[in-house]
Scaffold this motif. Structure first.
Motif, PDB file in Angstrom:
ATOM      1  N   THR A  21       0.867  -1.164   0.000  1.00  0.00           N
ATOM      2  CA  THR A  21       0.000   0.000   0.000  1.00  0.00           C
ATOM      3  C   THR A  21       0.915   1.229   0.000  1.00  0.00           C
ATOM      4  O   THR A  21       2.138   1.096  -0.010  1.00  0.00           O
ATOM      5  N   THR A  22       0.342   2.403   0.061  1.00  0.00           N
ATOM      6  CA  THR A  22       1.142   3.622   0.181  1.00  0.00           C
ATOM      7  C   THR A  22       1.232   4.061   1.637  1.00  0.00           C
ATOM      8  O   THR A  22       1.776   5.125   1.935  1.00  0.00           O
ATOM      9  N   ASN A  23       0.750   3.252   2.559  1.00  0.00           N
ATOM     10  CA  ASN A  23       0.723   3.596   3.991  1.00  0.00           C
ATOM     11  C   ASN A  23       2.046   3.270   4.684  1.00  0.00           C
ATOM     12  O   ASN A  23       2.638   2.239   4.434  1.00  0.00           O
ATOM     13  N   GLY A  24       2.458   4.143   5.573  1.00  0.00           N
ATOM     14  CA  GLY A  24       3.566   3.877   6.477  1.00  0.00           C
ATOM     15  C   GLY A  24       4.891   3.565   5.823  1.00  0.00           C
ATOM     16  O   GLY A  24       5.636   2.719   6.311  1.00  0.00           O
ATOM     17  N   SER A  25       5.246   4.246   4.748  1.00  0.00           N
ATOM     18  CA  SER A  25       6.456   3.911   3.998  1.00  0.00           C
ATOM     19  C   SER A  25       7.737   3.997   4.825  1.00  0.00           C
ATOM     20  O   SER A  25       8.603   3.136   4.718  1.00  0.00           O
ATOM     21  N   ALA A  26       7.868   5.038   5.654  1.00  0.00           N
ATOM     22  CA  ALA A  26       9.086   5.182   6.456  1.00  0.00           C
ATOM     23  C   ALA A  26       9.210   4.039   7.464  1.00  0.00           C
ATOM     24  O   ALA A  26      10.283   3.450   7.617  1.00  0.00           O
ATOM     25  N   ASP A  27       8.115   3.724   8.146  1.00  0.00           N
ATOM     26  CA  ASP A  27       8.131   2.614   9.103  1.00  0.00           C
ATOM     27  C   ASP A  27       8.383   1.288   8.390  1.00  0.00           C
ATOM     28  O   ASP A  27       9.079   0.422   8.919  1.00  0.00           O
ATOM     29  N   ALA A  29      10.126   0.687   5.584  1.00  0.00           N
ATOM     30  CA  ALA A  29      11.532   0.553   5.187  1.00  0.00           C
ATOM     31  C   ALA A  29      12.402   0.202   6.393  1.00  0.00           C
ATOM     32  O   ALA A  29      13.277  -0.668   6.306  1.00  0.00           O
ATOM     33  N   LYS A  30      12.157   0.853   7.507  1.00  0.00           N
ATOM     34  CA  LYS A  30      12.915   0.581   8.728  1.00  0.00           C
ATOM     35  C   LYS A  30      12.673  -0.846   9.217  1.00  0.00           C
ATOM     36  O   LYS A  30      13.610  -1.558   9.572  1.00  0.00           O
ATOM     37  N   THR A  31      11.416  -1.271   9.191  1.00  0.00           N
ATOM     38  CA  THR A  31      11.083  -2.622   9.646  1.00  0.00           C
ATOM     39  C   THR A  31      11.646  -3.674   8.702  1.00  0.00           C
ATOM     40  O   THR A  31      12.151  -4.703   9.146  1.00  0.00           O
ATOM     41  N   ALA A  32      11.583  -3.437   7.401  1.00  0.00           N
ATOM     42  CA  ALA A  32      12.123  -4.405   6.431  1.00  0.00           C
ATOM     43  C   ALA A  32      13.619  -4.615   6.658  1.00  0.00           C
ATOM     44  O   ALA A  32      14.103  -5.753   6.656  1.00  0.00           O
ATOM     45  N   ALA A  33      14.341  -3.535   6.881  1.00  0.00           N
ATOM     46  CA  ALA A  33      15.779  -3.644   7.153  1.00  0.00           C
ATOM     47  C   ALA A  33      16.019  -4.397   8.460  1.00  0.00           C
ATOM     48  O   ALA A  33      16.918  -5.242   8.546  1.00  0.00           O
ATOM     49  N   ARG A  34      15.195  -4.113   9.463  1.00  0.00           N
ATOM     50  CA  ARG A  34      15.336  -4.793  10.754  1.00  0.00           C
ATOM     51  C   ARG A  34      15.034  -6.280  10.625  1.00  0.00           C
ATOM     52  O   ARG A  34      15.698  -7.121  11.256  1.00  0.00           O
ATOM     53  N   MET A  35      14.066  -6.663   9.798  1.00  0.00           N
ATOM     54  CA  MET A  35      13.725  -8.082   9.640  1.00  0.00           C
ATOM     55  C   MET A  35      14.889  -8.849   9.016  1.00  0.00           C
ATOM     56  O   MET A  35      15.178  -9.983   9.410  1.00  0.00           O
ATOM     57  N   GLY A  56       5.120  -1.007  -6.340  1.00  0.00           N
ATOM     58  CA  GLY A  56       4.909  -1.597  -5.021  1.00  0.00           C
ATOM     59  C   GLY A  56       4.932  -3.111  -5.006  1.00  0.00           C
ATOM     60  O   GLY A  56       4.821  -3.728  -3.946  1.00  0.00           O
ATOM     61  N   PHE A  57       5.101  -3.740  -6.171  1.00  0.00           N
ATOM     62  CA  PHE A  57       5.183  -5.206  -6.239  1.00  0.00           C
ATOM     63  C   PHE A  57       6.585  -5.649  -5.838  1.00  0.00           C
ATOM     64  O   PHE A  57       7.575  -5.097  -6.318  1.00  0.00           O
ATOM     65  N   GLY A  58       6.667  -6.635  -4.938  1.00  0.00           N
ATOM     66  CA  GLY A  58       7.971  -7.090  -4.495  1.00  0.00           C
ATOM     67  C   GLY A  58       8.038  -8.585  -4.266  1.00  0.00           C
ATOM     68  O   GLY A  58       7.013  -9.237  -4.051  1.00  0.00           O
ATOM     69  N   ILE A  59       9.245  -9.098  -4.319  1.00  0.00           N
ATOM     70  CA  ILE A  59       9.507 -10.513  -4.025  1.00  0.00           C
ATOM     71  C   ILE A  59      10.733 -10.569  -3.127  1.00  0.00           C
ATOM     72  O   ILE A  59      11.776  -9.984  -3.453  1.00  0.00           O
ATOM     73  N   THR A  60      10.592 -11.262  -2.013  1.00  0.00           N
ATOM     74  CA  THR A  60      11.709 -11.522  -1.121  1.00  0.00           C
ATOM     75  C   THR A  60      11.814 -13.026  -0.953  1.00  0.00           C
ATOM     76  O   THR A  60      10.820 -13.695  -0.657  1.00  0.00           O
ATOM     77  N   ALA A  84       1.931  -8.716  11.584  1.00  0.00           N
ATOM     78  CA  ALA A  84       0.644  -8.078  11.888  1.00  0.00           C
ATOM     79  C   ALA A  84       0.547  -6.709  11.218  1.00  0.00           C
ATOM     80  O   ALA A  84      -0.490  -6.367  10.625  1.00  0.00           O
ATOM     81  N   ASN A  85       1.619  -5.921  11.288  1.00  0.00           N
ATOM     82  CA  ASN A  85       1.618  -4.619  10.619  1.00  0.00           C
ATOM     83  C   ASN A  85       1.491  -4.770   9.112  1.00  0.00           C
ATOM     84  O   ASN A  85       0.837  -3.961   8.458  1.00  0.00           O
ATOM     85  N   GLY A  86       2.104  -5.808   8.560  1.00  0.00           N
ATOM     86  CA  GLY A  86       1.971  -6.062   7.134  1.00  0.00           C
ATOM     87  C   GLY A  86       0.529  -6.300   6.744  1.00  0.00           C
ATOM     88  O   GLY A  86       0.022  -5.716   5.774  1.00  0.00           O
ATOM     89  N   ARG A  87      -0.150  -7.148   7.506  1.00  0.00           N
ATOM     90  CA  ARG A  87      -1.560  -7.431   7.212  1.00  0.00           C
ATOM     91  C   ARG A  87      -2.434  -6.192   7.397  1.00  0.00           C
ATOM     92  O   ARG A  87      -3.348  -5.944   6.612  1.00  0.00           O
ATOM     93  N   ASP A  88      -2.172  -5.417   8.457  1.00  0.00           N
ATOM     94  CA  ASP A  88      -3.040  -4.297   8.815  1.00  0.00           C
ATOM     95  C   ASP A  88      -2.733  -2.999   8.072  1.00  0.00           C
ATOM     96  O   ASP A  88      -3.629  -2.186   7.874  1.00  0.00           O
ATOM     97  N   ILE A  89      -1.460  -2.788   7.699  1.00  0.00           N
ATOM     98  CA  ILE A  89      -1.049  -1.471   7.190  1.00  0.00           C
ATOM     99  C   ILE A  89      -0.362  -1.523   5.828  1.00  0.00           C
ATOM    100  O   ILE A  89      -0.715  -0.783   4.908  1.00  0.00           O
ATOM    101  N   TRP A  90       0.668  -2.369   5.685  1.00  0.00           N
ATOM    102  CA  TRP A  90       1.610  -2.236   4.595  1.00  0.00           C
ATOM    103  C   TRP A  90       1.275  -2.949   3.301  1.00  0.00           C
ATOM    104  O   TRP A  90       1.787  -2.574   2.245  1.00  0.00           O
ATOM    105  N   TYR A  91       0.470  -4.020   3.340  1.00  0.00           N
ATOM    106  CA  TYR A  91       0.250  -4.813   2.126  1.00  0.00           C
ATOM    107  C   TYR A  91      -1.192  -4.781   1.662  1.00  0.00           C
ATOM    108  O   TYR A  91      -2.108  -4.952   2.450  1.00  0.00           O
ATOM    109  N   GLU A  92      -1.359  -4.596   0.360  1.00  0.00           N
ATOM    110  CA  GLU A  92      -2.664  -4.797  -0.266  1.00  0.00           C
ATOM    111  C   GLU A  92      -2.929  -6.288  -0.371  1.00  0.00           C
ATOM    112  O   GLU A  92      -4.048  -6.744  -0.184  1.00  0.00           O
ATOM    113  N   SER A  93      -1.871  -7.033  -0.701  1.00  0.00           N
ATOM    114  CA  SER A  93      -1.972  -8.489  -0.830  1.00  0.00           C
ATOM    115  C   SER A  93      -0.579  -9.081  -0.685  1.00  0.00           C
ATOM    116  O   SER A  93       0.422  -8.392  -0.885  1.00  0.00           O
ATOM    117  N   PHE A  94      -0.540 -10.365  -0.307  1.00  0.00           N
ATOM    118  CA  PHE A  94       0.740 -11.073  -0.223  1.00  0.00           C
ATOM    119  C   PHE A  94       0.499 -12.570  -0.301  1.00  0.00           C
ATOM    120  O   PHE A  94      -0.615 -13.056  -0.099  1.00  0.00           O
TER     121      PHE A  94
END
Length: 114
Positions: A21-27, A29-35, A56-60, A84-94
């Motif tokens: 999604t376009t929500n919470g981009s700064a958080d 990026a920080k969380t992705a690096a931390r993971m 916004g499409f990605g593959i890890t 949980a944040n991914g489901r609630d905020i960051w992803y349209e789908s995964f």
């Protein structure tokens, strides 16, 4: 990002395909690096490869010694919070796919060639 160095097969991969999604981009990026940092500390972790395009499409893809290592990674509290944040905020789908890698092959870049 470079191609992950893994052990000799068999080993396992977790393929995480998502659309942001376009929500919470700064958080995000920080969380992705931390993971990635946190995954590197887990027993059985072999490596990771990750890309995301401008839409916004990605593959890890993360690589693991065995399924038990993957289960333990999923259970890490900080990772569960990120899920949980991914489901609630960051992803349209995964979609998460867990695969056993039985063989691999490839080509290394000759020394001195960028």
């Amino acid at each position: 990002m470079t191609i992950a160095t893994t052990s000799k097969p068999p080993y396992y991969s977790v393929i995480f395909t998502s659309h942001r999604t376009t929500n919470g981009s700064a958080d995000y990026a920080k969380t992705a690096a931390r993971m990635i940092e946190l995954a590197e500390q887990q027993a059985g972790y072999l490596g990771v490869e990750s890309v995301r395009d401008e839409s916004g499409f990605g593959i890890t893809v993360s690589y693991w010694v065995d399924e038990d290592s993957i289960r333990k990674w999923y259970a890490v509290a900080e990772h569960k919070e990120a899920q949980a944040n991914g489901r609630d905020i960051w992803y349209e789908s995964f979609c998460v796919r867990v695969c056993k890698v039985e063989r691999e092959y490839g080509m290394a870049q000759p020394a001195g060639n960028p």
